[in-house]
Design a protein around this motif. Sequence first.
Motif, mmCIF file in Angstrom:
data_model
loop_
_atom_site.group_PDB
_atom_site.id
_atom_site.type_symbol
_atom_site.label_atom_id
_atom_site.label_comp_id
_atom_site.label_asym_id
_atom_site.label_seq_id
_atom_site.Cartn_x
_atom_site.Cartn_y
_atom_site.Cartn_z
ATOM 1 N N ILE A 189 28.162 14.311 -1.066
ATOM 2 C CA ILE A 189 27.395 13.773 -2.191
ATOM 3 C C ILE A 189 26.765 12.443 -1.806
ATOM 4 C CG2 ILE A 189 27.530 12.878 -4.543
ATOM 5 C CD1 ILE A 189 27.767 15.943 -4.319
ATOM 6 N N GLY A 190 27.522 11.589 -1.129
ATOM 7 C CA GLY A 190 27.011 10.272 -0.778
ATOM 8 C C GLY A 190 25.897 10.311 0.243
ATOM 9 N N VAL A 192 24.474 13.351 2.012
ATOM 10 C CA VAL A 192 23.562 14.494 2.091
ATOM 11 C C VAL A 192 23.081 14.940 0.711
ATOM 12 C CG1 VAL A 192 23.232 16.749 3.205
ATOM 13 C CG2 VAL A 192 24.970 15.202 4.076
ATOM 14 N N GLY A 193 23.670 14.391 -0.356
ATOM 15 C CA GLY A 193 23.444 14.909 -1.695
ATOM 16 C C GLY A 193 22.001 14.975 -2.139
ATOM 17 N N LYS A 194 21.161 14.095 -1.646
ATOM 18 C CA LYS A 194 19.737 14.111 -2.009
ATOM 19 C C LYS A 194 19.045 15.378 -1.521
ATOM 20 C CE LYS A 194 15.471 11.442 -1.195
ATOM 21 N NZ LYS A 194 15.077 11.185 -2.577
ATOM 22 N N TYR A 195 19.601 15.995 -0.471
ATOM 23 C CA TYR A 195 18.870 17.041 0.245
ATOM 24 C C TYR A 195 19.428 18.431 -0.033
ATOM 25 C CZ TYR A 195 17.460 12.747 2.518
ATOM 26 O OH TYR A 195 16.992 11.476 2.742
ATOM 27 N N GLY A 196 19.620 18.751 -1.305
ATOM 28 C CA GLY A 196 20.171 20.046 -1.661
ATOM 29 C C GLY A 196 19.327 21.216 -1.191
ATOM 30 N N ALA A 289 32.974 7.414 -7.809
ATOM 31 C CA ALA A 289 32.428 7.631 -9.148
ATOM 32 C C ALA A 289 31.255 8.600 -9.095
ATOM 33 C CB ALA A 289 32.002 6.299 -9.758
ATOM 34 N N VAL A 290 30.380 8.420 -8.131
ATOM 35 C CA VAL A 290 29.232 9.315 -7.977
ATOM 36 C C VAL A 290 29.721 10.731 -7.670
ATOM 37 C CG1 VAL A 290 27.202 9.810 -6.553
ATOM 38 C CG2 VAL A 290 27.667 7.460 -7.306
ATOM 39 N N GLU A 291 30.710 10.831 -6.804
ATOM 40 C CA GLU A 291 31.287 12.138 -6.469
ATOM 41 C C GLU A 291 31.766 12.862 -7.723
ATOM 42 O OE1 GLU A 291 35.541 13.648 -4.626
ATOM 43 O OE2 GLU A 291 34.796 11.667 -4.103
ATOM 44 N N ASP A 292 32.475 12.159 -8.602
ATOM 45 C CA ASP A 292 33.000 12.789 -9.811
ATOM 46 C C ASP A 292 31.883 13.212 -10.754
ATOM 47 O OD1 ASP A 292 35.716 12.767 -9.222
ATOM 48 O OD2 ASP A 292 36.005 10.740 -9.996
ATOM 49 N N ALA A 293 30.821 12.427 -10.822
ATOM 50 C CA ALA A 293 29.705 12.790 -11.696
ATOM 51 C C ALA A 293 29.079 14.115 -11.275
ATOM 52 C CB ALA A 293 28.657 11.684 -11.697
ATOM 53 N N PHE A 294 29.066 14.384 -9.973
ATOM 54 C CA PHE A 294 28.512 15.640 -9.477
ATOM 55 C C PHE A 294 29.542 16.766 -9.532
ATOM 56 C CE2 PHE A 294 25.221 12.901 -7.830
ATOM 57 C CZ PHE A 294 24.097 13.703 -7.817
ATOM 58 N N ARG A 295 30.816 16.424 -9.488
ATOM 59 C CA ARG A 295 31.846 17.466 -9.483
ATOM 60 C C ARG A 295 31.942 18.165 -10.836
ATOM 61 N NH1 ARG A 295 38.216 16.859 -7.619
ATOM 62 N NH2 ARG A 295 38.787 19.031 -8.050
ATOM 63 N N TYR A 296 31.878 17.377 -11.905
ATOM 64 C CA TYR A 296 32.098 17.921 -13.248
ATOM 65 C C TYR A 296 30.768 18.176 -13.955
ATOM 66 C CZ TYR A 296 36.801 16.450 -12.134
ATOM 67 O OH TYR A 296 38.008 16.300 -11.498
ATOM 68 N N GLU A 323 19.034 9.085 -7.365
ATOM 69 C CA GLU A 323 18.644 9.138 -5.952
ATOM 70 C C GLU A 323 19.088 10.444 -5.311
ATOM 71 O OE1 GLU A 323 19.789 6.864 -1.763
ATOM 72 O OE2 GLU A 323 20.203 5.876 -3.677
ATOM 73 N N ARG A 324 20.179 11.009 -5.827
ATOM 74 C CA ARG A 324 20.736 12.239 -5.264
ATOM 75 C C ARG A 324 20.379 13.467 -6.104
ATOM 76 N NH1 ARG A 324 23.196 7.849 -3.978
ATOM 77 N NH2 ARG A 324 24.201 7.618 -1.927
ATOM 78 N N ASN A 325 19.337 13.345 -6.916
ATOM 79 C CA ASN A 325 18.800 14.474 -7.684
ATOM 80 C C ASN A 325 19.781 15.029 -8.714
ATOM 81 O OD1 ASN A 325 16.237 14.513 -6.456
ATOM 82 N ND2 ASN A 325 17.048 15.626 -4.706
ATOM 83 N N TYR A 326 20.427 14.139 -9.435
ATOM 84 C CA TYR A 326 21.368 14.552 -10.480
ATOM 85 C C TYR A 326 20.665 15.472 -11.477
ATOM 86 C CZ TYR A 326 25.225 14.051 -13.810
ATOM 87 O OH TYR A 326 26.296 14.282 -14.640
ATOM 88 N N GLN A 327 21.316 16.605 -11.823
ATOM 89 C CA GLN A 327 20.678 17.606 -12.684
ATOM 90 C C GLN A 327 21.706 18.605 -13.185
ATOM 91 O OE1 GLN A 327 18.380 20.643 -10.054
ATOM 92 N NE2 GLN A 327 18.438 18.765 -8.841
ATOM 93 N N ASN A 328 21.257 19.450 -14.117
ATOM 94 C CA ASN A 328 22.066 20.571 -14.614
ATOM 95 C C ASN A 328 23.372 20.119 -15.258
ATOM 96 O OD1 ASN A 328 20.074 22.168 -13.380
ATOM 97 N ND2 ASN A 328 21.255 22.350 -11.488
ATOM 98 N N ARG A 329 23.322 19.087 -16.093
ATOM 99 C CA ARG A 329 24.539 18.544 -16.685
ATOM 100 C C ARG A 329 24.343 18.258 -18.175
ATOM 101 N NH1 ARG A 329 25.626 19.799 -12.134
ATOM 102 N NH2 ARG A 329 27.210 18.897 -10.752
ATOM 103 N N THR A 330 25.462 18.150 -18.880
ATOM 104 C CA THR A 330 25.478 17.670 -20.258
ATOM 105 C C THR A 330 25.825 16.186 -20.242
ATOM 106 O OG1 THR A 330 26.116 19.823 -21.160
ATOM 107 C CG2 THR A 330 26.601 17.885 -22.507
#
Length: 385
Positions: A189-190, A192-196, A289-296, A323-330
Motif C-alpha cells: 500500500i505504501g 506500490v499502492g498508487k499503481y494498481g 493507518a493508511v494500510e488499515d484504510a485500504f484493508r477495510y 495519492e494511492r487512488n483510494y476508492q470503492n469505500r463507504t
Amino acid sequence: MGFSKVTDSILYVGVNDHEIDLFEGQYVVPNGMAYNSYAILDEKNAVMDTVDIRFVQEWLDNIAAALNGKKPDYLIIQHMEPDHSSSIAEFLKVYPDAIVVGNAKTFTMMQQFFGADVAPNREVVANNGTLSLGNRTLTFVFAPMVHWPEVMVTYDAQDKVLFSADGFGKFGALDVEESWACEARRYYIGIVGKYGAPVQALLKKAAALDIAKICPLHGPILTEDLGYYINLYDIWSSYGVESEGVMIAYTSVYGNTRKAAKLLADKLTAKGCPKVVLTDLARSDMAEAVEDAFRYGKLVLASTTYNGEVFPFMRTFIEHLTERNYQNRTVGIIENGSWAPMAAKVMTGLLENSKNLTWLDTVTIKSALTAENEAQLDAMADALL
C-alpha cells in the motif's frame, strides 16, 4: 550470511539490513530489510540484481561462495532503485567480463545514477525477450510502473520460478520470524499502492505462467500456497475490500473529538461489527493507518476544525489515501468546531476525486458531544453495519 538453496541450481545470495531505521526515507522498519539477490547456475551463470552499497562486500562474498570458483557471465538488473542497483559498479570491478542485462530504460537510468561507462558489456532485452544460459532459458516480462517505469520480471521455465522484482515484497529482514501479510500489505500500500492498474496487468501476465516459486527483491521466497499471496495482491491492486470492518481515524486537540470517535467505536462493537480499528493519527505510524484504510471497506474520518481548515495530521492522512487512488469505500465524517465548523467541507473536498465513495450523513459537533450527537453516532453505527 553465505548462500542458501532456492532450487538445486538457484541460490539465494542476498543480505539482511538491521542498520536501517527508515526505508525509502519514511517507512519505519523495526525488523530491518532484506535485499534479495540470486545466483542461477548453468552452463553460463547469472546473478539477479545487486544489493544496497552498504552491504556490497557481504554480497560479493556470498556470490563467490555460491559460484565456488566460477565466474558470473551475466548480471541481470530488473529494477534500478539504488537498494537493488547501487552495487553494479563494484560487481563489475570484480567481474569485468560479465555482461549486464537490462532493457533500454534500465540503461538510461543506469547512466543517470552511475555514469555512462558503468556497464560497457551489456545486452539490451525487449519485452518477452529471452536469454539462454544453456539448459534453461530466461524470459523477461516488462512490468512498467510496478513501481518504476523500467521494472521487468524474469521467468525461469525450467525451475518454474518467477523473479518478481519488488512485487510480492515485504518489510523485514529474513532472519526475523513474522507474519507475511501485515508487513507485505504495509509495503504494498505504501510503495506500490498508487499503481494498481499496472499490477493488475502484471498479474494477468503471471496467470499464464506455471509458477512454483516466487522470488521477490524484498522479503521471503514464496513456495507454498501461492494462490494466497496472489489473491491478496489481486485484492490490493483492484482496490477491493480485504477484511470486513470499520476504521475510525481521528485527530483531537482537547479530547472531545476523540471521545466521539471512541463512542462510535464502542457502539459498533456492541452492535456486532466484526472489526473496529480506532486510530489517533497524531500518535500512530502513518503508514499503518493508511494500510488499515485500504484493508477495510468502511472509513470514518473524525477531525476538529483547525485554523479554519482541518487538523494537519488528518490532511496528511487523506493526502496519503488520495495519492494511492483510494476508492470503492463507504466514508463517514465527524467534524468538530466551536464557532465555524469547516473540517467536513475540507475533508470531502480532499476526497472529491476519489472514485466510488459512498458518503454517510455528517455528524457535526460544536465543542462537546450532545445527546443529539450521540443519537447521530448511533445512526452512523447502524449505517456502517
